[in-house]
Design a protein around this motif. Sequence first.
Motif, mmCIF file in Angstrom:
data_model
loop_
_atom_site.group_PDB
_atom_site.id
_atom_site.type_symbol
_atom_site.label_atom_id
_atom_site.label_comp_id
_atom_site.label_asym_id
_atom_site.label_seq_id
_atom_site.Cartn_x
_atom_site.Cartn_y
_atom_site.Cartn_z
ATOM 1 N N PRO A 93 0.784 -1.239 0.000
ATOM 2 C CA PRO A 93 0.000 0.000 0.000
ATOM 3 C C PRO A 93 0.813 1.285 0.000
ATOM 4 C CG PRO A 93 -1.021 -1.591 1.458
ATOM 5 C CD PRO A 93 0.278 -2.202 1.009
ATOM 6 N N PHE A 111 -5.829 1.110 2.210
ATOM 7 C CA PHE A 111 -5.127 2.389 2.248
ATOM 8 C C PHE A 111 -5.121 2.937 3.670
ATOM 9 C CE2 PHE A 111 -7.793 1.956 -1.573
ATOM 10 C CZ PHE A 111 -6.803 1.741 -2.519
ATOM 11 N N GLN A 116 -2.010 7.365 -0.501
ATOM 12 C CA GLN A 116 -2.238 6.051 -1.092
ATOM 13 C C GLN A 116 -3.570 6.008 -1.839
ATOM 14 O OE1 GLN A 116 -1.906 3.406 2.245
ATOM 15 N NE2 GLN A 116 0.187 4.044 2.711
ATOM 16 N N CYS A 117 -4.583 6.665 -1.291
ATOM 17 C CA CYS A 117 -5.884 6.729 -1.974
ATOM 18 C C CYS A 117 -5.753 7.439 -3.315
ATOM 19 C CB CYS A 117 -6.903 7.452 -1.099
ATOM 20 S SG CYS A 117 -7.363 6.589 0.415
#
Length: 522
Positions: A93, A111, A116-117
């Motif tokens: 991630p 996430f 990361q999103c």
Amino acid sequence: LKPFGLKQGKGSWARRRRLPRSSFPPSMVDLIPVVIDGLACCCCWTGCACFTCCQLGKVALKAVRDLQARPPCKDGLACSSHDARHLGRFSHPDDLDYGYAIRVHGGNGQFSTLRQCFNFMDPYQLGYVKEVAALRELLIHLGATAAEAPPGWIWSRSNRDRALREKEVRRLWKAIDTDGNGYISFPEFVEWAALADPNFCLPHPVGIVGEKGRQGLYARPCTVKGCTCTAFHAAVEGDRFCARCHHKDGQHGASRGDQIRAVLPASWSRPDSLEAASLAGQRRLVSCSPEVVAQLQELVDASVRRVWTRDRGRTNKVPSGYQVVRAQRSENVRLWLKYVLKRTLILEAIASKFDGSVITHEMLSSESARTLPFLEGQRPDDRANEWYLWHGASSAGIKSIAEQEFKQLHAGSNTGTLYGAGTYLSDSCTKADEYAREVEEEDAGLFCLLLCRVMGGHVHYTDDREPDGKALVDGVLEGPYDCVLGDREKCRGTFKEIVVYESSQAYPEYLVYYRRLFEGEA
């Protein structure tokens, strides 16, 4: 993707898109080998094809393998492996290619930070998200990790795992895209996430460390569920794992309030509240001292060029100079946070993609900005093409920009879009003065300009007399560049024009009120 041997995740919007040119290695941008029946067919972008020997086919096969994405680690955030082979084989991630790995190989994304999103929505690392479907898929992945969908959730009741109501997603998209350029940037996404409905299950840490975070000026607790580690601590400099909890550096994130307080300039007034929610919404205009006004006068004098253009009008004379009467500093926490975040991302890109250096461009105000005392501690970074530039508009328009931000939706409505729809600035106050209007207040004869701090980054320089505006915009929003520098001084003998296509790249810092001076006036 099929000719490259890449698997396609179910329901992935990315599988219906062609890989952009920027996603290929530099040596393959103009020549992409594709193996057909054991022979190498070299397909160039013009559409022609030629057959070569099988030796080239071996090179093509190697290139195809290089293009294959790593599969995501099945343990996701729970993975605690320190094995170098495992870390190299599988994407995790906190890796930049994790979003692309999920799209290619499938699986539920996990996430722990907003970075990361966003990387999941931007699998090609372009810096912007254009597909509304990418936002929908992110919300689906976030919802899949929730225990249950709370009341009022915008998921379709008939099939929770596959669809969101299209109109609701588009409504969210418009709410995130605050500058109206049709793309979502990371600063816009972070700003929206801070105020978003908790039902979306968005993580709280931003995921951007920044220079002050690396210096340890604020704590970065571990975001892994159940971990009690309060701050990342590396046993040796550069180590990816925390010496206390053994989780990765990318799984540690600071609270929003700590990050906000760390990046506020020391010269700003003391905020009314230190709470993150109220702090981010604070804004004020602070009158500058006579000493600062005198130094702003030096910046104005350094950027005067007595050149006429048709934008000034046939009957209007070019002033010989400008007298600064007063000035105000804009202390808008919301806009400053977006600028600092964008600046950090551009600096990261320069360090990773361009070995820490890009071609720099000198502006008329650059020399003064290096020495003037009022900029001490907040001087622009010349190595990353950070400048002080001028923008002209009516007094009401300038106050609106300082309060809200530049709106790309209205770009070019008054002056045209030679270099595409964006925010136009100049290193010369004479050029910006062409668009200034007399202040409609008690100060008769005064005009107002914005002095903006602008992050240029990797500059697309052009001296074409008739540039292709659409190609320039695409080169920034869907390519490797951060802004456009149109050198009209070279090709027309007028002024340089700098254009940014995202509002968070330009912070409106000073409102400068002045009088025009003509020949014979003191």
